[in-house]
Motif scaffolding. Structure first.
Motif, mmCIF file in Angstrom:
data_model
loop_
_atom_site.group_PDB
_atom_site.id
_atom_site.type_symbol
_atom_site.label_atom_id
_atom_site.label_comp_id
_atom_site.label_asym_id
_atom_site.label_seq_id
_atom_site.Cartn_x
_atom_site.Cartn_y
_atom_site.Cartn_z
ATOM 1 N N ASP A 79 96.493 73.926 64.309
ATOM 2 C CA ASP A 79 96.787 72.673 64.233
ATOM 3 C C ASP A 79 96.767 72.124 62.826
ATOM 4 O OD1 ASP A 79 96.181 72.574 67.073
ATOM 5 O OD2 ASP A 79 94.357 71.578 67.273
ATOM 6 N N THR A 80 97.179 70.682 62.547
ATOM 7 C CA THR A 80 96.949 70.004 61.485
ATOM 8 C C THR A 80 95.616 69.495 61.244
ATOM 9 O OG1 THR A 80 99.335 69.609 61.310
ATOM 10 C CG2 THR A 80 98.142 68.226 59.862
ATOM 11 N N TYR A 131 92.732 67.916 58.083
ATOM 12 C CA TYR A 131 92.539 67.480 56.881
ATOM 13 C C TYR A 131 91.086 67.523 56.575
ATOM 14 C CZ TYR A 131 97.145 65.563 58.064
ATOM 15 O OH TYR A 131 98.636 65.379 58.588
ATOM 16 N N ILE A 174 91.430 75.257 54.274
ATOM 17 C CA ILE A 174 92.465 75.974 55.101
ATOM 18 C C ILE A 174 92.568 77.304 54.449
ATOM 19 C CG2 ILE A 174 94.577 75.910 56.160
ATOM 20 C CD1 ILE A 174 92.993 74.037 57.244
ATOM 21 N N GLN A 207 96.961 81.030 59.712
ATOM 22 C CA GLN A 207 96.164 79.844 59.321
ATOM 23 C C GLN A 207 94.641 79.794 60.063
ATOM 24 O OE1 GLN A 207 97.433 75.364 58.814
ATOM 25 N NE2 GLN A 207 96.040 75.151 60.631
ATOM 26 N N THR A 222 91.994 64.957 61.937
ATOM 27 C CA THR A 222 93.189 65.566 62.480
ATOM 28 C C THR A 222 94.190 64.449 62.585
ATOM 29 O OG1 THR A 222 92.633 64.669 64.845
ATOM 30 C CG2 THR A 222 91.806 66.881 63.884
ATOM 31 N N ASN A 223 95.701 64.779 63.072
ATOM 32 C CA ASN A 223 96.739 64.145 63.007
ATOM 33 C C ASN A 223 96.372 62.877 63.987
ATOM 34 O OD1 ASN A 223 97.154 65.588 65.415
ATOM 35 N ND2 ASN A 223 98.783 66.627 64.604
#
Length: 400
Positions: free
Chosen positions: A144-145, A147, A151, A158, A240-241
């Motif tokens: 997942d992306t 922020y 990471i 990842q 998250t996104n």
């Protein structure tokens, strides 16, 4: 042979007593509160001798865990995950509580963190530990992306940090750490930060909240049911996104009370006016505050959190407004982001104002965040002519 009548009541009492005895928790079972309910898990208290440890000591510690952790603990977590249909994030919240039962966080933070590592691994996820002289960070493999949390790329994969908040988001603690990882299992679960559903919460934990605002020159009031426990579910949820944030569902009680109340308000309105009503509700029913003022960091609230907190920012209002339009009208929408602002544009039956063109379709700007002046449909602080924005998420109801 007949059983004497006087013996029958004694037999029945003995039978009931045996059933109750078998239903009682095991001596090692512990009670914890989760999602507004009391549950029992087989979780004997562990007295781990290590307060901090190096990679060399971890094999010995894992042997202690293999002995101290009952397999029924893992079975309890897995059973609850299946029964309550827990997503990965809520499964992790359960794991945190179970780890606390085994090794209290306040007594032995490193042991508590290793307990979470052990439970995640036992549940089929792929965690790793990043160990420094004064820190132990827990990561889990995810694609997942995410922020604002560390990471880590390890062996070309990842991993996302889950306990950065315990170190007050101090980025210096990630330097020069060594990695502890177990052998990779076949087909591990890739941890997802998507929230697909919120299990039913205790109805007793809900309270009524009245939200007031003005629309069409009249005072409006929307009464909803809120549950403060929802805050705890997402207090450490990372940024998250937008597709994840905007689609976090509400709990059943809150959603029913909110959507039913709003549908009643807009049922006789045309779509354009109804969307304007939802926009005004999202804009004016709450106070405004930046994430830094509220939380000391960036944090994106779910739509339900926005209903619970007294104040919120543009990303939070946009997520709430998006959710309301989706539930009541299910219209195509795009989410627009500039350097300092996030807003939403909706594809109405007839466009209002200059609008935004996207994929050959025209969308009406809808500003769900309070500004210096009362902006009507089709108006926003974003200038469509200068185009200082990007479309960060688009929603089309009938697309796959």
């Amino acid at each position: 042979m007949r059983i004497p009548l006087l013996i029958i009541p004694v037999y029945l009492l003995l039978s009931v007593w045996l059933q109750q005895l078998n239903a009682q928790p095991k001596p090692s079972s512990r009670e914890l509160a989760f999602l507004g309910r009391s549950i029992w898990v087989d979780a004997p208290n562990m007295q781990l001798s290590y307060k901090k440890f190096s990679n060399q000591e971890l094999n010995n510690i894992e042997k202690e865990f293999n002995t101290g952790f009952a397999q029924s603990t893992i079975s309890s977590i897995d059973s609850l995950k299946q029964t309550l249909k827990l997503c990965d994030w809520l499964t992790y919240q359960l794991i945190r509580k179970v780890a606390q039962l085994h090794i209290a966080k306040q007594d032995n933070y490193w042991g508590y963190t290793f307990a979470k590592f052990y439970l995640l691994q036992s549940m089929g996820y792929e965690p790793i530990l990043s160990i420094g002289s004064n820190s132990i960070l827990l990561y889990v493999r995810s694609i997942d992306t995410v922020y604002n949390v560390p990471i880590k790329l390890y062996n070309g994969k990842q991993y996302v940090c889950l306990n950065f908040h315990d170190y007050n988001f101090d980025s210096t603690i990630t330097a020069n750490n060594s990695v502890y990882a177990k052998d990779v299992i076949d087909n591990p679960i890739l941890f997802s930060f998507q929230i697909e559903s919120i299990p039913d919460l205790s109805e007793l934990a809900y309270t009524q909240r009245k939200l007031n605002f003005e629309f069409g020159g009249k005072n409006q009031q929307v009464e909803i049911q809120i549950n403060e426990d929802v805050k705890n579910l997402f207090i450490n949820y990372p940024v998250t996104n937008y597709i994840n944030q905007f689609n976090i569902p509400m709990s059943r009680e809150t959603k029913a009370s909110l959507i039913n109340s709003l549908k009643y308000k807009v049922e006789k309105m045309k779509t354009k006016r109804g969307v304007a009503f939802l926009m005004t509700f999202s804009r004016n029913a709450f106070g405004f505050s930046s994430d830094t003022e509220l939380f000391g960091r960036e944090k994106r609230l779910s739509p339900e959190e926005t209903l619970i907190y007294d104040k919120s920012d543009c990303e939070d209002r946009s997520a709430l407004f998006f959710n309301l339009v989706k539930e009541i009208y299910n219209l195509p929408m795009i989410v627009l982001s500039s350097d300092k602002h996030v807003t939403v544009a909706v594809k109405l039956p007839k466009m209002v104002g200059e609008g935004i063109e996207f994929n050959g379709q025209k969308f009406t700007l809808c500003e769900p965040t309070p500004q210096g002046k009362n902006l009507r449909l089709g108006k926003s602080v974003l200038d469509p002519q200068l185009k200082p924005y990007e479309v960060v998420y688009s929603y089309f109801p009938h697309s796959r």
